[in-house]
Enzyme design. Structure first.
Site, PDB file in Angstrom:
ATOM      1  N   ARG A   1       4.795 -12.763   9.876  1.00 52.55           N
ATOM      2  CA  ARG A   1       5.283 -11.449   9.435  1.00 52.55           C
ATOM      3  C   ARG A   1       6.978 -11.402  10.173  1.00 52.55           C
ATOM      4  O   ARG A   1       6.937 -11.799  11.374  1.00 52.55           O
ATOM      5  CB  ARG A   1       4.822 -10.178   9.517  1.00 52.55           C
ATOM      6  CG  ARG A   1       4.177  -9.906  11.203  1.00 52.55           C
ATOM      7  CD  ARG A   1       3.510  -8.504  11.054  1.00 52.55           C
ATOM      8  NE  ARG A   1       2.441  -8.249   9.938  1.00 52.55           N
ATOM      9  CZ  ARG A   1       2.721  -7.006   9.206  1.00 52.55           C
ATOM     10  NH1 ARG A   1       3.419  -6.123   9.272  1.00 52.55           N
ATOM     11  NH2 ARG A   1       1.407  -6.837   8.452  1.00 52.55           N
TER      12      ARG A   1
ATOM     13  N   LYS B   1       4.189   0.950   9.733  1.00 51.89           N
ATOM     14  CA  LYS B   1       4.489   1.867   8.981  1.00 51.89           C
ATOM     15  C   LYS B   1       3.823   3.163   9.786  1.00 51.89           C
ATOM     16  O   LYS B   1       4.380   4.301   9.492  1.00 51.89           O
ATOM     17  CB  LYS B   1       3.768   1.659   7.755  1.00 51.89           C
ATOM     18  CG  LYS B   1       4.538   1.081   6.467  1.00 51.89           C
ATOM     19  CD  LYS B   1       4.018   1.138   5.193  1.00 51.89           C
ATOM     20  CE  LYS B   1       3.070   0.238   5.126  1.00 51.89           C
ATOM     21  NZ  LYS B   1       2.408  -0.063   3.703  1.00 51.89           N
TER      22      LYS B   1
ATOM     23  N   GLU C   1       0.728  -1.092   0.048  1.00 53.43           N
ATOM     24  CA  GLU C   1      -0.054   0.096  -0.018  1.00 53.43           C
ATOM     25  C   GLU C   1       0.992   1.258  -0.008  1.00 53.43           C
ATOM     26  O   GLU C   1       1.871   1.474   0.742  1.00 53.43           O
ATOM     27  CB  GLU C   1      -0.727  -0.109   1.341  1.00 53.43           C
ATOM     28  CG  GLU C   1      -1.802   1.259   1.293  1.00 53.43           C
ATOM     29  CD  GLU C   1      -2.888   1.268   2.558  1.00 53.43           C
ATOM     30  OE1 GLU C   1      -2.628   0.188   3.150  1.00 53.43           O
ATOM     31  OE2 GLU C   1      -3.490   2.068   2.433  1.00 53.43           O
TER      32      GLU C   1
END
Ligand code: ATP
Ligand code: MG
Length: 574
Positions: free
Chosen positions: A274, A284, A48
């Protein structure tokens, strides 16, 4: 040797037993054996564009592009830009730069989810027509109440039974901008009693009057991730849609969307854990906070775990790919030690970085028996482990700099560096002896050392083999060039920076000493021609990289990439 590519593209299956090097590769191999997905392997990396990529993304990039490479398949780059408010072209550009820098290429397959908005809209219309989606007028608050809990089923919305015709009209009016934000959503009609909350009639479109960085004001309704993602995968012919573990509970919805929209192909979602790294935050949102609130310089601050930060720090793409291979692919969440990443970096730099001498905190020495005005050019290996990297000449003269902490006036027993009356070897040069300490009569501070050198101890000289306990690095005072050197430590003190007392946030774990700037360093003259971004081993200090941003107009700024002390290798040995 097994030719893996012959497994793919519907090629004849070869019977050699092959198991992948991780569970995802195993799945791919099993699929290829039964020619699932027509024997194709097609992955994608779907960031994204709402921030810079970090080391966690690097793991995902290596995995997705790596699997495509290994099995003769393809990997797309897809910007998952369905959320208009947080996204930016700056991020789109940086993401492409970072993927390329890591060594991967999407060729002509760069896509944007926003390119699919019209087709996604049509898919939603199809669901409405089939009685599988409806426009709901409940408020967000009511929707939450109707949703139920993990232990109680949800309740059906009174709008669930709207007619197809009414739904089609309302959805079109949503698109044409007649309704305010949040007043209605389009929901998939699945099962309000499902034990999986994601299946309780999830929203698939919402109203959002916002300008999108690519489609401008064309749209005021935007598809939700769980709807857009499987269909984007399908439209691109993705076979294996690899994502992180938090999407495991969304997989039934992924499959429902594919089954009920029926776009023709059936991508398969596979989840992995992850990457988390010690002393690092990977969200982020948190990284953006550090940038926007000025805790770090920019997204590419060398302390940041962003790919651009690691690059500026001096990391090599090879070391990051090696790290990604070594940590493998896990099915449950864990935390990897940052020392392993640093270990991979040291191994790579050890093989390729030229050795040079730099004095971080200079102390002047004068060789009182060395002829004034004389300069000798001594020969030095660029990398003793790689003779093919050649040699260079180093100037030696009467006045030199050594490191302040390589001298002690009153040393403890096992101090093998310089002290009054003691001898040390200067690397690539002579043995010297400290004869006198010159001090400021007022303050008592040490100004310089007066030493003598032993002319016979030069390399190749009659006494070159004479042994002394310590060897120091040095630079010639007259020839050295000035440099600024930045030493970095972990950005966070705690192994897990997200562990905080009630009411506090991750920033209380920031390391106040993560950056130390030394402005009066002296480096050997060969570095005058160093190119920005090039990496060196400064003898006895570690690996350093000439900063790409701030080294200009003759000013040299070096970032310490990593020190020499390898805590990972030590821990593994003991
Ligand atoms: P956001 O919270 O903004 O969604 P994200 O970290 O999920 O952040 P994306 O841009 O959606 O960021 O991620 C792109 C891809 O990278 C996704 O497939 C995601 O699963 C993967 N990814 C993100 N973070 C990690 C991580 N720490 N380890 C491995 N893969 C990751
Ligand atoms: Mg995400």
């Amino acid at each position: 040797m097994l030719n893996l590519s012959s497994y793919t593209k519907g090629a004849t299956l070869i019977t050699t037993e092959y198991t992948g090097s991780n569970f995802i590769e195993d799945i791919v191999v099993e699929n290829l054996k039964i020619a699932k997905h027509d024997g194709n392997v097609h992955t994608r990396f779907p960031p994204e564009p709402n921030g810079y990529l970090h080391i966690g993304h690097a793991k995902s990039i290596c995995l997705n592009f790596g699997i495509a490479q290994k099995f003769g398949g393809l990997c797309n780059l897809r910007f998952d830009d369905t959320n208009p408010t947080k996204e930016d072209v700056e991020y789109v550009d940086s993401i492409q730069e970072d993927v390329h820098w890591l060594g991967f290429d999407w060729e002509e397959r760069k896509f944007y989810a926003s390119d699919y908005f019209e087709r996604l809209y049509q898919f939603a219309v199809k669901l409405i027509r089939d009685g599988k989606a409806y426009v709901d007028d409940l408020t967000a608050q009511e929707m939450r109440e109707y949703r139920g809990t993990l232990t109680e089923p949800g309740k059906e919305s009174p709008f669930r039974s709207r007619s197809v015709v009414e739904n089609l009209q309302l959805f079109e009016r949503m698109r044409s901008g007649e309704f305010p934000d949040g007043s209605r959503v389009l929901r998939a009609k699945i099962d309000m009693a499902s034990p999986n909350l994601n299946m309780r009639d999830p929203a698939i479109y919402r109203i959002f009057h916002a300008t999108h960085h690519r489609t401008g004001d064309t749209w005021c309704i935007y598809p939700m991730y769980d709807f857009a993602h499987p269909l984007s995968d399908a439209m691109e012919g993705i076979t294996h849609s690899i994502c992180t573990l938090e999407f495991e509970d969304h997989r039934p919805l992924y499959d429902w969307v594919i089954e009920n929209v029926n776009p023709g192909v059936r991508p398969q979602q596979i989840e992995f854990a992850r990457l988390n790294l010690t002393h690092t935050v990977m969200s982020k949102r948190k990284l953006r906070e550090l940038v926007e609130q000025g805790y770090v310089d920019e997204w590419d601050d060398p302390r940041m775990p962003t790919i651009s930060g690691l690059r500026r720090r001096g990391y090599t793409p090879e070391s990051i790919r090696d790290f990604s291979d070594r940590i493998g692919v896990a099915k449950s969440n864990s935390m990897v030690e940052i020392a392993l990443l640093e270990h991979c970096l040291r191994e790579d730099l050890n093989a390729r970085a030229p050795r040079v001498m730099a004095v971080l905190r200079p102390l002047k020495i004068v060789l009182v028996n060395y002829p004034e005005g004389e300069v000798e050019w001594l020969e030095a290996d660029n990398n003793p482990e790689q003779p093919e990297m050649g040699k260079r000449s180093l100037p030696f003269s009467r006045e030199l700099y050594i490191e302040q902490d390589d001298f002690m006036e009153d040393p403890p027993k096992k101090f093998f560096r310089l002290s009054p009356g003691q001898e040390v070897r200067l690397k690539h040069a002579y043995i010297i002896k400290c004869e006198e300490v010159v001090k400021d009569p007022q303050t008592g501070a040490i100004l310089e050392l007066h030493c003598t050198y032993d002319v016979e101890t030069k390399s190749g000289g009659p006494n070159s083999g004479r042994k002394v306990k310590g060897t120091l690095h040095w630079v010639s005072a007259e020839h050295a060039i000035d440099a600024e050197i930045r030493l970095y430590d972990h950005l966070f003190l705690k192994e897990n920076p997200d562990e905080v007392p009630e009411g506090e946030d991750f920033k209380i774990n920031l390391n106040p000493n993560s950056l130390e700037t030394l402005i009066a360093c002296k480096v050997e003259p060969s570095l005058a021609s160093a190119e920005a971004g090039s990496r060196y081993q400064f003898l006895r200090h570690g690996y350093f990289c000439l900063d790409t941003k701030e080294s200009r107009d003759g000013k040299l700024v070096f970032n310490r990439t990593v020190s020499l002390r390898d805590s990972w290798a030590k821990a593994v040995k003991s």
